[in-house]
Structures are given as C-alpha cells and as structure tokens.
Design an enzyme around this catalytic site. Structure first.
Site, mmCIF file in Angstrom:
data_model
loop_
_atom_site.group_PDB
_atom_site.id
_atom_site.type_symbol
_atom_site.label_atom_id
_atom_site.label_comp_id
_atom_site.label_asym_id
_atom_site.label_seq_id
_atom_site.Cartn_x
_atom_site.Cartn_y
_atom_site.Cartn_z
ATOM 1 N N ASP A 162 6.522 25.389 40.644
ATOM 2 C CA ASP A 162 5.216 24.885 40.211
ATOM 3 C C ASP A 162 5.340 23.747 39.196
ATOM 4 O OD1 ASP A 162 2.441 24.836 39.941
ATOM 5 O OD2 ASP A 162 2.458 26.339 38.348
ATOM 6 N N ASN A 401 14.583 31.774 36.714
ATOM 7 C CA ASN A 401 13.166 32.102 36.536
ATOM 8 C C ASN A 401 12.588 32.546 37.871
ATOM 9 O OD1 ASN A 401 10.508 31.994 35.011
ATOM 10 N ND2 ASN A 401 10.043 30.710 36.791
ATOM 11 N N GLU A 402 11.955 33.706 37.841
ATOM 12 C CA GLU A 402 11.212 34.238 38.974
ATOM 13 C C GLU A 402 11.964 34.113 40.298
ATOM 14 O OE1 GLU A 402 7.069 33.155 39.045
ATOM 15 O OE2 GLU A 402 6.765 34.222 37.163
ATOM 16 N N ASN A 452 7.147 37.623 33.296
ATOM 17 C CA ASN A 452 5.981 36.733 33.275
ATOM 18 C C ASN A 452 4.778 37.517 33.781
ATOM 19 O OD1 ASN A 452 7.821 34.767 32.569
ATOM 20 N ND2 ASN A 452 7.924 33.842 34.611
ATOM 21 N N TYR A 454 0.461 37.603 34.593
ATOM 22 C CA TYR A 454 -0.793 36.853 34.760
ATOM 23 C C TYR A 454 -1.959 37.760 35.159
ATOM 24 C CZ TYR A 454 1.901 32.614 34.141
ATOM 25 O OH TYR A 454 2.678 31.630 33.598
ATOM 26 N N TYR A 458 -4.101 35.565 38.156
ATOM 27 C CA TYR A 458 -3.811 35.652 39.599
ATOM 28 C C TYR A 458 -4.244 37.002 40.174
ATOM 29 C CZ TYR A 458 -1.206 31.343 38.944
ATOM 30 O OH TYR A 458 -0.861 30.051 38.644
ATOM 31 N N GLU A 490 5.999 34.558 29.845
ATOM 32 C CA GLU A 490 4.884 33.699 30.284
ATOM 33 C C GLU A 490 3.619 34.533 30.347
ATOM 34 O OE1 GLU A 490 5.259 31.557 34.011
ATOM 35 O OE2 GLU A 490 7.300 30.926 33.516
ATOM 36 N N TRP A 535 2.351 30.433 28.266
ATOM 37 C CA TRP A 535 2.540 29.410 29.301
ATOM 38 C C TRP A 535 1.337 28.514 29.290
ATOM 39 C CZ3 TRP A 535 6.659 27.763 31.607
ATOM 40 C CH2 TRP A 535 6.532 26.916 32.725
ATOM 41 N N LYS A 555 -2.420 25.058 32.255
ATOM 42 C CA LYS A 555 -2.229 26.202 31.354
ATOM 43 C C LYS A 555 -1.727 25.778 29.973
ATOM 44 C CE LYS A 555 -1.823 29.697 34.931
ATOM 45 N NZ LYS A 555 -1.543 28.832 36.100
HETATM 46 C C1 GCB Z 1 4.886 31.308 36.822
HETATM 47 C C2 GCB Z 1 6.001 30.324 36.886
HETATM 48 C C3 GCB Z 1 5.597 28.963 36.339
HETATM 49 C C4 GCB Z 1 4.205 28.598 36.828
HETATM 50 C C5 GCB Z 1 3.224 29.637 36.329
HETATM 51 C C6 GCB Z 1 1.790 29.364 36.816
HETATM 52 O O1 GCB Z 1 5.080 32.487 36.861
HETATM 53 O O2 GCB Z 1 7.155 30.778 36.247
HETATM 54 O O3 GCB Z 1 6.543 28.018 36.771
HETATM 55 O O4 GCB Z 1 3.824 27.321 36.429
HETATM 56 O O5 GCB Z 1 3.602 30.889 36.800
HETATM 57 O O6 GCB Z 1 1.037 28.714 36.118
HETATM 58 O O7 GCB Z 1 1.470 29.785 37.922
#
Ligand code: GCB
Length: 579
Positions: A162, A401-402, A452, A454, A458, A490, A535, A555
């Site tokens: 991303d 990462n991820e 991470n 969200y 999400y 994150e 993040w 973000k």
């Molecule tokens: C994540 C990723 C990061 C993305 C972020 C997002 O988990 O590690 O690279 O930019 O989410 O904003 O979706």
C-alpha cells in the site's frame, strides 16, 4: 560497512544534482549501447523518484537511463575510489566510461562499486534502472489474487503493497576515497554494569605489513586511548566508561570514537563514529532500555514527499522529526523498508528508537518464486544489519511487514531469517509485524510480538463501540498465546484533510482523532503492550485504487505537506509531557 567519511585520509564527493535522463519504453537502450552516453535526454533531479518529476512518467516503472559527468579529484590519486548508491529502485545496472561495473537488485539499501582502475580525468557515469512489479521480487508485486497469498487490492500500477512503487535513483550517490591499506569495518556493541558503561569495538582492516590500531573514545569531559597491534587484520577492544552518560530518548548522549590505523608509527587511515551507550532487552513481558521498562510512542512513516517521491529532502526529513518531537513521540518503525542513512543519523542525534525493517512487505509463500524471495530477504536482512548495526537508535530488527503467512512454508522461511539476524547481531531483539495475531506461528521463536490492527476501519466500520472491545479482547488473546511483549505497530483511520463531521464519520478528522484516542485508552490498560505506533505520521502516495482517493493513503496525522490534523493535536495532549 563504514559510511563514507571526509578527513585527512578519506574523502567524499556528492554527485547529487541535475543528471541526464531518458526513458526507454521499448527497451532499446542495451542494444543501442546507451551505456556509452545518452543522446536526446531530459534533465532530472538526483536523488528523487522519476514518477513525480514529469507528467509522462507518473505510473512508468522503467526501464529508464541516467547519466552524469564528473572530474577526477587530484586527491584521489594513489587511493582507492568507490561509488556508493544509497538506494536505487529496483534494478540498477551501472557503467563508468562505458565499462560495466555491475548490477544491483533491491530498492532501499546501499551498494558500492570500486572504480579505481576505471577512472579517467573526465568521467561518464550511466545507470539503467527498472522497477517492474513481479511476484518473485521483494517486495513482491503483481501477485495473483488468492485468499492465502494476497489481499485483492487491485492497484494500478499493480503493487501488492500500500505505497506507490516509486522508481529511480532515490538517495544520494557518493564518490568516496580511502587509503589502499585501510580500516574495512567497525562493529560497536555496548553494555552497562552499574554506573559504568562498556564499549566493545571489533575492527577489521586490510594491511600488508604489521601495523597497530589506536582507538580513542571521548565525551562529556572524559577520554581514553588504547593502542594495540593488529592480528590477521583483526582487533577487538573493550573500553570501560566510568559513570557513563547513557543514550536514550530525551538524553541522546553520544560519545565520539576515533580509530586510527598506524604503520611504523605513522597514521595511514582514520575513521570516526558516534557511539551511544545503551542496552535494549526483552524481559518477561517488558522491553527494557538501559535496564528500565520503556514504552514506544510513535509512528509508522514513509519516505514520501511531493515532487521528490521516495526521497525525503533534508528539510522535509528535519520537519518529520520536528513533528514527532512536537507530539512527544520517542520512536518509529522504518515502514516498510530501511530508511536513508541521514534518517538513522538524525534518530541517533535526537534520541529516537527505531524498529528497523527490511523491504519484505506483503510476502507470500506459494512455491513459485519462494526460493528467490528467501534469497533476496537474506540479502536485504544482511545488508540492513551491516549498514545499521552501529546506530544506537536501532532497537530491534523487523524481518517483515504483514506476510501472508497462512501457508506452512512461512515458518521455516522466518526461522531462517531470524537465525541470520541473530548470528549477525546478538545485541538486539528480532521481530516481525503481522496482521494475523494469534495464528502467526513465527511469533513463537521471535522476541516480541508486533501486530497491526484496524478494528473500526476495515472491520466494524465507524462502529467504535464494537471495535474497541474487540481490540481489547484480541490483545489479551495474543498475549495469552505468546506471553511476550506486544507492540501495536499500526492502527489508524484515513482522514481527508479539512473534512469534518459531527457525529464523527469515516474519513473525517474527528473520526480519526476519536479512533486513535480510544485505541490508546485500551492499550494503556494492558501492561504487556510495550508500544503503540500510529499509522501514519503523514499522508502518503499509493497506487490508484477505489479505496485510495487521489492515489493517497490519508491515515497521516499530518498531511503530505506536513500540516497537522486534529489527531495530531490530540496525540500531543496524550504524549507530550510539556503540554
Ligand atoms: C497495513 C499495512 C500498511 C497500510 C495500512 C493501511 O496494515 O501494513 O502498509 O498502508 O495497513 O492503511 O491499510
């Protein structure tokens, strides 16, 4: 790896500036021998990505050719001369005066060619760069969509990560000289015993005759000097530092190390290095800096700036640090690739702890291309540690990462990388960053758990009353499973600058502020959580996608131009003791 230095024995010359540039969509350059010189070229600024410098090249990933000319300096005669590229994304092939010096794969770490014997009075340097997105590169791009191997993000260009796949010569190119007989490498590790510090310096030198090394360490009105012969080109020193001034956030105390190589009593080479005395360890569910628990407050970032793309010009870099200091942050992660040498130097000087991460973002473990991805990850892990091992700011190594690590092949892959990192550096913890949480098997053999999260973005969109209890339960479950210190590396929400809503709605500054504040409220209640990284520090460019308006990830708590959003003020209230 010793960063190029300027003193009486070594010199550097920065080749930054306007270069010639020509794109090569039909891939004719090799056949037409552009290595000998570019005709009909444009001017481009180096360093900087090519994508934002011309309207025609926004989404162009190569190939493209660069050229510059430079004169040989008279003081380089009789010395070794090298060319150092800080970062070229993604493939680089380099010619000097028509002679091929070599090639390099991978976008965010330096590479060096010795050029002594190819130098002329006037020199022509040509570089071919190509940044296609391919599944067997690291980071992988163009990954076939599949539930186990990728998020189906449908980006254009087809990045599988991303952030925008910026291309070009993205960090300074340095020409540097060293003596022929010289200090090759230094490794500094530090320890603490009571009030005293201990600095261990391992030195490698290439010399043909018996020689000695003089090592001095000084700072804060104190100095010590030690001299001993080199044995087989190697020497190790243990320097005790009474009443050591320790390095850490808020007290970035740096001593100055000087190493001199001497032949028959005469100095023939010299290198210097700032040294921060500090320890970083994991104990139970805590992260200890200088034997005291530390909580990491900070951000994921990106090297991303209008016009220059994946190069942060010095003033923009300075501004990022000013913003982090204004908020009261003490750390960041080099999401999702090692940052520039200049960035690491600033973190040392200003007292920021860094989770230093390789460019392994979005790895997948389908058999196709896996051996190649592992080979590249090993190269990048090795090169990152070789470059950054002497920076006191580096608190731990992050292997990825991820990763899409739901396939069994992920476990031996990360065991292999963790072993490599530990063999190279026994003084720092090793981790990786996952979106999986409890199912992430590799956490079993890593030192810290980084996730991470969200919820509220999400999943549970705009429903923090559901998202926040879910976060709380999830963090507890992860700790129950691994019993290791946990970092929330994150969390955050997109906020379009200037978009307001009451009640808070997604994409408004109010929702971002509320989500971040409520996450921090939960995190505060969990003694096993040793850090929270929002993040992102600033908005950044992505490839185009329906979920990325304007090809942007919003973000950031600062805009891409580094202006604060409401969340930045809220974070400052929570984190900066001086407010
Ligand atoms: C994540 C990723 C990061 C993305 C972020 C997002 O988990 O590690 O690279 O930019 O989410 O904003 O979706």
């Amino acid at each position: 790896m010793i960063y190029p230095q300027a003193n009486s024995y070594r010199g550097t010359k920065n080749l930054s500036g306007p270069w010639d540039f020509k794109w090569d969509p039909q891939n004719l350059g090799i056949k037409k021998k552009w290595k000998k010189g570019l005709k009909g070229s444009k001017r481009i600024t180096v360093p900087a990505s090519w994508n934002e410098q011309f309207k025609e090249t926004r989404d162009y990933l190569g190939p493209a050719w660069y050229q510059t000319h430079f004169n040989r300096d008279s003081n380089s005669i009789g010395r070794k001369v090298f060319l150092r590229f800080g970062s070229v994304n993604y493939m680089a092939e380099v010619w000097l005066n028509g002679v091929r010096l070599g090639s390099h794969e991978g976008g965010h770490l330096p590479f060096v060619f010795e050029v002594t014997k190819h130098l002329k009075k006037k020199n022509n340097l040509v570089v071919r760069v190509e940044g296609y997105l391919k599944p067997d590169r690291v980071p992988p791009g163009n990954v076939p969509p599949g539930p186990l191997d990728s998020f189906n993000n449908n980006f254009n260009p087809p990045a599988s990560f991303d952030f925008f796949p910026f291309c070009g010569i993205q960090r300074p190119v340095l020409l540097f000289t060293t003596p022929n007989e010289r200090i090759e490498d230094l490794t500094v590790t530090t320890d603490i015993s009571g009030k005293n510090g201990q600095v261990r310096v391992d030195i490698a030198a290439s010399v043909s005759l018996p020689s000695t090394l003089k090592v001095s360490l000084e700072g804060f009105g104190w100095k010590m000097v030690s001299e001993a012969p080199l044995k087989n080109g190697k020497a190790a020193y243990l320097l005790p530092v009474p009443n050591a001034k320790l390095w850490g956030p808020g007290s970035p105390n740096l001593y100055q190390l000087k190493v001199e190589l001497k032949l028959a009593g005469k100095t023939i080479d010299q290198v210097g290095l700032p040294v921060g005395i500090r320890t970083i360890r994991v104990k139970g569910s805590q992260l200890l800096l200088n034997n005291k628990p530390i909580f990491l407050k900070g951000f994921g970032r990106h090297e991303d700036y209008p016009g220059t793309g994946r190069y942060l010009p010095p003033a923009a870099l300075k501004k990022d640090y000013a913003n982090m200091q204004w908020i009261g942050a003490n750390s960041f992660r080099t999401t999702h690739y090692p940052y520039s040498d200049e960035d690491m130097v600033m973190a040392d000087r200003l007292g920021f702890l860094v989770i230093d991460e390789t460019p392994a973002v979005g790895l997948f473990f389908k058999k196709d291309g896996l051996a190649r991805r592992l080979k590249l990850c090993r190269q990048f892990t090795r090169d990152m540690i070789a470059r950054d091992k002497n920076h006191p700011c580096v608190a731990m190594w992050s292997l990825a990462n991820e990763p899409h690590s739901n396939r069994p092949a992920a476990v031996p892959f990360f065991k292999n990388l963790a072993q490599l990192a530990r063999n190279m550096d026994k003084s720092r913890p090793v981790t990786l960053v996952s979106y999986l949480g409890t199912p992430e098997k590799s956490f079993k053999f890593l030192d810290l758990v980084c996730v991470n999260r969200y919820f509220g973005w999400y999943s549970e969109p705009c429903d923090l009353n559901k998202a926040i209890p879910r976060l709380s339960k999830d963090l507890d479950a992860i700790y129950r499973r691994f019993k290791k210190p946990l970092l929330v590396t994150e969390f955050g929400a997109d906020a379009l600058p200037g978009s307001h809503a009451q009640p808070p709605a997604m994409f408004s500054e109010e929702y971002q502020r509320e989500m971040i504040s409520r996450y921090l409220g939960v995190i505060k209640q969990k003694p096993f959580v040793v850090g929270a990284h929002v993040w992102n520090l600033s908005d950044f460019k992505t490839a185009q996608a329906t979920h990325r308006p304007n090809g942007m990830n919003y973000k950031g708590v600062f805009t891409r131009q580094r202006k604060p959003k409401l969340a930045a003020f809220a974070l400052r209230k929570l984190w900066n003791k001086n407010t």
